[in-house]
Design a protein around this motif. Structure first.
Motif, PDB file in Angstrom:
ATOM      1  N   ARG A  91     -91.752 -96.499 -70.545  1.00 58.52           N
ATOM      2  CA  ARG A  91     -92.602 -95.819 -69.569  1.00 58.52           C
ATOM      3  C   ARG A  91     -92.014 -95.862 -68.164  1.00 58.52           C
ATOM      4  O   ARG A  91     -92.182 -94.921 -67.399  1.00 58.52           O
ATOM      5  N   ARG A  92     -91.362 -96.943 -67.826  1.00 56.24           N
ATOM      6  CA  ARG A  92     -90.785 -97.019 -66.482  1.00 56.24           C
ATOM      7  C   ARG A  92     -89.693 -95.977 -66.299  1.00 56.24           C
ATOM      8  O   ARG A  92     -89.567 -95.370 -65.228  1.00 56.24           O
ATOM      9  N   GLU A  93     -88.895 -95.746 -67.342  1.00 58.79           N
ATOM     10  CA  GLU A  93     -87.872 -94.705 -67.267  1.00 58.79           C
ATOM     11  C   GLU A  93     -88.510 -93.325 -67.099  1.00 58.79           C
ATOM     12  O   GLU A  93     -87.998 -92.477 -66.363  1.00 58.79           O
ATOM     13  N   ALA A  94     -89.635 -93.101 -67.786  1.00 60.40           N
ATOM     14  CA  ALA A  94     -90.336 -91.826 -67.665  1.00 60.40           C
ATOM     15  C   ALA A  94     -90.851 -91.629 -66.240  1.00 60.40           C
ATOM     16  O   ALA A  94     -90.732 -90.536 -65.667  1.00 60.40           O
ATOM     17  N   VAL A  95     -91.409 -92.668 -65.665  1.00 65.57           N
ATOM     18  CA  VAL A  95     -91.899 -92.593 -64.283  1.00 65.57           C
ATOM     19  C   VAL A  95     -90.747 -92.320 -63.324  1.00 65.57           C
ATOM     20  O   VAL A  95     -90.854 -91.499 -62.399  1.00 65.57           O
ATOM     21  N   PHE A  96     -89.632 -92.994 -63.565  1.00 62.88           N
ATOM     22  CA  PHE A  96     -88.451 -92.787 -62.716  1.00 62.88           C
ATOM     23  C   PHE A  96     -87.991 -91.333 -62.752  1.00 62.88           C
ATOM     24  O   PHE A  96     -87.698 -90.733 -61.714  1.00 62.88           O
ATOM     25  N   LEU A  97     -87.917 -90.756 -63.941  1.00 62.60           N
ATOM     26  CA  LEU A  97     -87.470 -89.369 -64.079  1.00 62.60           C
ATOM     27  C   LEU A  97     -88.358 -88.415 -63.286  1.00 62.60           C
ATOM     28  O   LEU A  97     -87.862 -87.548 -62.550  1.00 62.60           O
TER      29      LEU A  97
END
Length: 222
Positions: A91-97
């Protein structure tokens, strides 16, 4: 100790974000000194060269390529990438994107309002001129943010992604100049500012280990 650790963690993000703002500010000062916007030598040469390359088939290709920097195209693609990361439990990668793309777009449009540089008028534009200001190129900032964020998060086959997304960024930036809707300086400043924005965001969320896979680096902190 906790406060010192927090300050240390913010040092790299603030450095990159400061560089992003400095690029935009320096570019604005160069193209609009004292608030009076002018066409630089770089812009005149670049727009003239683009005009000299005019060709009917190339006109059509460039009109198509330029859409690859639009949110109409990039947002759905980014949504798919985010859904993939959420599905994989990242989820953190998704938020970053999503923050990388949306933040770059917001920064571009806020800078446009502050600088208020008119669109190029040395040669006739090949498409209707957008209604917003010229500096910086939002298409360029958006596609650079999309490309860099994707490369950083999807670490596998990174060399291949760098090549593909490098070509994507090049053709979008070139299309904005070729179509006579942006000055070369709009494109260059936008690309550098977006690169620094995403680097700062990555440093904040993943510690700035740019050569490593954020998934494996971040598992211990989840």
């Amino acid at each position: 100790m906790a406060s010192l650790t927090a300050v240390s963690a913010l040092r790299r993000p603030l450095l990159f974000w400061g560089l992003s703002l400095m690029v935009l500010a320096a570019g604005a000062w160069l193209v609009c000194p004292s608030g009076l916007c002018a066409t630089t030598v770089l812009d005149s040469v670049g727009l003239g060269l683009a005009h000299s390359l005019r060709y009917a088939v190339l006109d059509g290709w460039m009109q198509g390529f330029t859409w690859l920097g639009s949110l109409v195209v990039l947002l759905p693609l980014m949504a798919l990438a985010c859904a993939r990361k959420v599905r994989d439990g990242q989820r953190r990668e998704a938020v970053f994107l999503m923050l990388a793309l949306s933040g770059a777009s917001i920064l571009a449009h806020l800078t446009k309002l502050l600088v208020s540089r008119p669109r190029p008028d040395l040669y006739a534009a090949l498409v209707p001129l957008p209604i917003d200001w010229s500096y910086p190129s939002a298409h360029t900032m958006q596609v650079v943010a999309f490309a860099v964020a994707f490369i950083l998060v999807f670490a596998r086959r990174r060399v291949l992604w760098v090549g593909l997304f490098g070509l994507l960024v090049f053709v979008v930036g070139l299309s904005r100049i070729y179509l006579q809707v942006h000055f070369p300086s709009d494109v260059l400043a936008g690309a550098l500012a977006a690169l620094c924005w995403v680097a700062g965001l990555y440093a904040l969320m993943f510690g700035g280990n740019f050569g490593k896979d954020p998934v494996h680096e971040g598992r211990g902190r989840r």
